[in-house]
Design a protein around this motif. Structure first.
Motif, PDB file in Angstrom:
ATOM      1  N   THR A  65       0.833  -1.207   0.000  1.00 13.02           N
ATOM      2  CA  THR A  65       0.000   0.000   0.000  1.00 13.02           C
ATOM      3  C   THR A  65       0.862   1.249   0.000  1.00 13.02           C
ATOM      4  N   ARG A  66       1.894   1.259   0.840  1.00 18.23           N
ATOM      5  CA  ARG A  66       2.784   2.425   0.938  1.00 18.23           C
ATOM      6  C   ARG A  66       3.471   2.709  -0.407  1.00 18.23           C
ATOM      7  N   LEU A 100       2.504   1.820  -3.443  1.00 19.43           N
ATOM      8  CA  LEU A 100       1.541   2.253  -4.460  1.00 19.43           C
ATOM      9  C   LEU A 100       1.132   3.705  -4.247  1.00 19.43           C
ATOM     10  N   LEU A 101       0.913   4.092  -2.992  1.00 18.13           N
ATOM     11  CA  LEU A 101       0.570   5.488  -2.700  1.00 18.13           C
ATOM     12  C   LEU A 101       1.724   6.413  -3.081  1.00 18.13           C
ATOM     13  N   ASP A 102       2.947   5.994  -2.780  1.00 22.12           N
ATOM     14  CA  ASP A 102       4.110   6.813  -3.110  1.00 22.12           C
ATOM     15  C   ASP A 102       4.268   6.994  -4.611  1.00 22.12           C
ATOM     16  N   LYS A 103       3.768   6.041  -5.384  1.00 18.27           N
ATOM     17  CA  LYS A 103       3.837   6.128  -6.839  1.00 18.27           C
ATOM     18  C   LYS A 103       2.670   6.913  -7.428  1.00 18.27           C
ATOM     19  N   GLY A 104       1.780   7.397  -6.560  1.00 18.81           N
ATOM     20  CA  GLY A 104       0.688   8.243  -7.019  1.00 18.81           C
ATOM     21  C   GLY A 104      -0.598   7.524  -7.371  1.00 18.81           C
ATOM     22  N   HIS A 105      -0.684   6.223  -7.057  1.00 16.43           N
ATOM     23  CA  HIS A 105      -1.897   5.474  -7.372  1.00 16.43           C
ATOM     24  C   HIS A 105      -3.006   5.763  -6.352  1.00 16.43           C
ATOM     25  N   THR A 106      -4.241   5.632  -6.816  1.00 14.16           N
ATOM     26  CA  THR A 106      -5.389   5.653  -5.909  1.00 14.16           C
ATOM     27  C   THR A 106      -5.609   4.230  -5.413  1.00 14.16           C
ATOM     28  N   VAL A 107      -5.620   4.063  -4.095  1.00 11.98           N
ATOM     29  CA  VAL A 107      -5.665   2.730  -3.493  1.00 11.98           C
ATOM     30  C   VAL A 107      -6.778   2.667  -2.449  1.00 11.98           C
ATOM     31  N   ARG A 108      -7.447   1.530  -2.399  1.00 13.30           N
ATOM     32  CA  ARG A 108      -8.405   1.251  -1.342  1.00 13.30           C
ATOM     33  C   ARG A 108      -8.089  -0.131  -0.773  1.00 13.30           C
ATOM     34  N   VAL A 109      -8.148  -0.255   0.560  1.00 14.68           N
ATOM     35  CA  VAL A 109      -7.857  -1.536   1.215  1.00 14.68           C
ATOM     36  C   VAL A 109      -8.982  -1.815   2.221  1.00 14.68           C
ATOM     37  N   PRO A 110     -10.129  -2.270   1.740  1.00 13.45           N
ATOM     38  CA  PRO A 110     -11.261  -2.505   2.651  1.00 13.45           C
ATOM     39  C   PRO A 110     -11.027  -3.706   3.557  1.00 13.45           C
ATOM     40  N   GLY A 111     -11.607  -3.657   4.733  1.00 16.65           N
ATOM     41  CA  GLY A 111     -11.563  -4.803   5.640  1.00 16.65           C
ATOM     42  C   GLY A 111     -12.577  -5.845   5.198  1.00 16.65           C
ATOM     43  N   LEU A 112     -12.155  -7.092   5.132  1.00 12.79           N
ATOM     44  CA  LEU A 112     -13.036  -8.176   4.704  1.00 12.79           C
ATOM     45  C   LEU A 112     -13.742  -8.761   5.927  1.00 12.79           C
ATOM     46  N   PRO A 113     -15.072  -8.882   5.900  1.00 13.23           N
ATOM     47  CA  PRO A 113     -15.779  -9.431   7.067  1.00 13.23           C
ATOM     48  C   PRO A 113     -15.383 -10.861   7.417  1.00 13.23           C
ATOM     49  N   ASN A 114     -14.997 -11.663   6.432  1.00 12.21           N
ATOM     50  CA  ASN A 114     -14.625 -13.073   6.674  1.00 12.21           C
ATOM     51  C   ASN A 114     -15.777 -13.879   7.272  1.00 12.21           C
ATOM     52  N   ARG A 115     -17.003 -13.574   6.829  1.00 15.48           N
ATOM     53  CA  ARG A 115     -18.167 -14.279   7.365  1.00 15.48           C
ATOM     54  C   ARG A 115     -18.738 -15.294   6.411  1.00 15.48           C
ATOM     55  N   GLY A 116     -18.279 -15.309   5.170  1.00 17.34           N
ATOM     56  CA  GLY A 116     -18.765 -16.272   4.187  1.00 17.34           C
ATOM     57  C   GLY A 116     -18.372 -15.805   2.805  1.00 17.34           C
ATOM     58  N   TRP A 152       4.220  -8.904   2.101  1.00 15.75           N
ATOM     59  CA  TRP A 152       5.036  -8.338   3.176  1.00 15.75           C
ATOM     60  C   TRP A 152       6.511  -8.663   2.953  1.00 15.75           C
ATOM     61  N   SER A 153       6.786  -9.882   2.491  1.00 14.29           N
ATOM     62  CA  SER A 153       8.181 -10.323   2.318  1.00 14.29           C
ATOM     63  C   SER A 153       8.802  -9.800   1.025  1.00 14.29           C
ATOM     64  N   HIS A 154       7.984  -9.651  -0.020  1.00 14.68           N
ATOM     65  CA  HIS A 154       8.489  -9.237  -1.328  1.00 14.68           C
ATOM     66  C   HIS A 154       7.587  -8.151  -1.936  1.00 14.68           C
ATOM     67  N   PRO A 155       7.443  -7.015  -1.258  1.00 13.90           N
ATOM     68  CA  PRO A 155       6.531  -5.978  -1.770  1.00 13.90           C
ATOM     69  C   PRO A 155       6.937  -5.445  -3.134  1.00 13.90           C
ATOM     70  N   ASP A 156       8.248  -5.343  -3.408  1.00 14.15           N
ATOM     71  CA  ASP A 156       8.689  -4.826  -4.700  1.00 14.15           C
ATOM     72  C   ASP A 156       8.200  -5.709  -5.844  1.00 14.15           C
ATOM     73  N   ARG A 157       8.285  -7.016  -5.652  1.00 12.15           N
ATOM     74  CA  ARG A 157       7.853  -7.944  -6.696  1.00 12.15           C
ATOM     75  C   ARG A 157       6.339  -7.850  -6.907  1.00 12.15           C
ATOM     76  N   VAL A 158       5.608  -7.725  -5.806  1.00 14.95           N
ATOM     77  CA  VAL A 158       4.152  -7.622  -5.905  1.00 14.95           C
ATOM     78  C   VAL A 158       3.761  -6.328  -6.612  1.00 14.95           C
ATOM     79  N   VAL A 159       4.378  -5.224  -6.230  1.00 13.25           N
ATOM     80  CA  VAL A 159       4.079  -3.949  -6.873  1.00 13.25           C
ATOM     81  C   VAL A 159       4.438  -4.005  -8.363  1.00 13.25           C
TER      82      VAL A 159
END
Length: 238
Positions: free
Chosen positions: A23-24, A26-42, A220-227
């Motif tokens: 997230t950090r 992507l934001l630093d690169k100027g992207h619009t980002v949303r990270v909603p919390g998932l209820p995990n109920r089904g 978390w371990s490889h954020p550069d690769r994911v980005v």
């Protein structure tokens, strides 16, 4: 086309904070980002919730799902304004398939023996069952290779997943109509990496990135690769 909003969907036994390094960046690169919390109920209700979040975004959306969040992405990604999908150690379900069926094609990961089942109350109905990971086993299974102090925090703050999520079938598979990319962390001990590879291969994903030695918590371990994979997807759909 406008640059897509990137919506990051966390998985079971985690929360939106699991995406912090990505997230950090992507934001630093100027992207619009949303990270909603998932209820995990089904699976169905979680997917409906994420689809509602997506459909309230003005403009195109790139959905990025981690683990169980990949299954949610598979369904919610059918929203008209979703232009692409990225799976991080994710479940790419087929239409009519549930998590148990997809996982059952392959040998269990070490996660299976570390699951804890706890009843929880459901108003006006029989109790439900929460599924979580044994706190002591969590760092090795979910976050091997992560700073132990961070992994311990993840372990004690994990978000359980309602057991019904494993049984509900996907009514749609968005990867059949939307371009998709996938990441396989080679040292995943939460999901058998072959489960991920199978889903990506049958979906004829545009790109599949194997990260040798990466744990399940690959963002978390490889954020550069994911980005980097997210950037490739943005370039392709934009």
């Amino acid at each position: 086309m406008a640059t897509p909003t990137i919506v990051l969907i966390h998985g079971a036994f985690a929360d939106a904070g699991s995406f912090t390094p990505v997230t950090r960046q992507l934001l630093d690169k100027g992207h619009t980002v949303r990270v909603p919390g998932l209820p995990n109920r089904g699976l169905l209700s979680d997917s409906e919730y994420i689809r509602s979040v997506v459909e309230h975004i003005d403009g195109p959306v790139l959905l990025v799902g981690h683990s169980y969040g990949g299954a949610v992405t598979t369904i919610a990604g059918a929203a008209d304004n979703v232009v692409g999908l990225v799976y991080l150690a994710g479940y790419a379900l087929d239409e009519g398939e549930n998590l148990n069926q997809l996982q059952g094609r392959f040998p269990d990961s070490p996660l299976a023996k570390a699951l804890v089942f706890t009843p929880f109350p459901v108003s006006g109905s029989d109790p439900g069952t929460d599924v979580s990971v044994d706190v002591d086993a969590f760092p090795d299974i979910f976050a091997r290779g992560i700073d132990p102090a961070v992994a311990q925090v993840f372990a004690v703050s994990q978000r359980p997943l309602a057991a019904i999520a494993f049984e509900e079938a996907a009514p749609v598979a968005a990867w059949k109509t939307k371009p998709a990319w996938g990441i396989v962390p080679g040292a995943d001990r939460t999901i058998n990496p072959d489960v991920e590879r199978f889903g990506y291969q049958r979906g004829d994903f545009r790109g599949v990135t194997e990260i040798e030695g990466a744990p399940h918590l690959v963002m978390w371990s490889h954020p550069d690769r994911v980005v980097g994979v997210i950037a490739d997807a943005i370039d392709a759909v934009g």
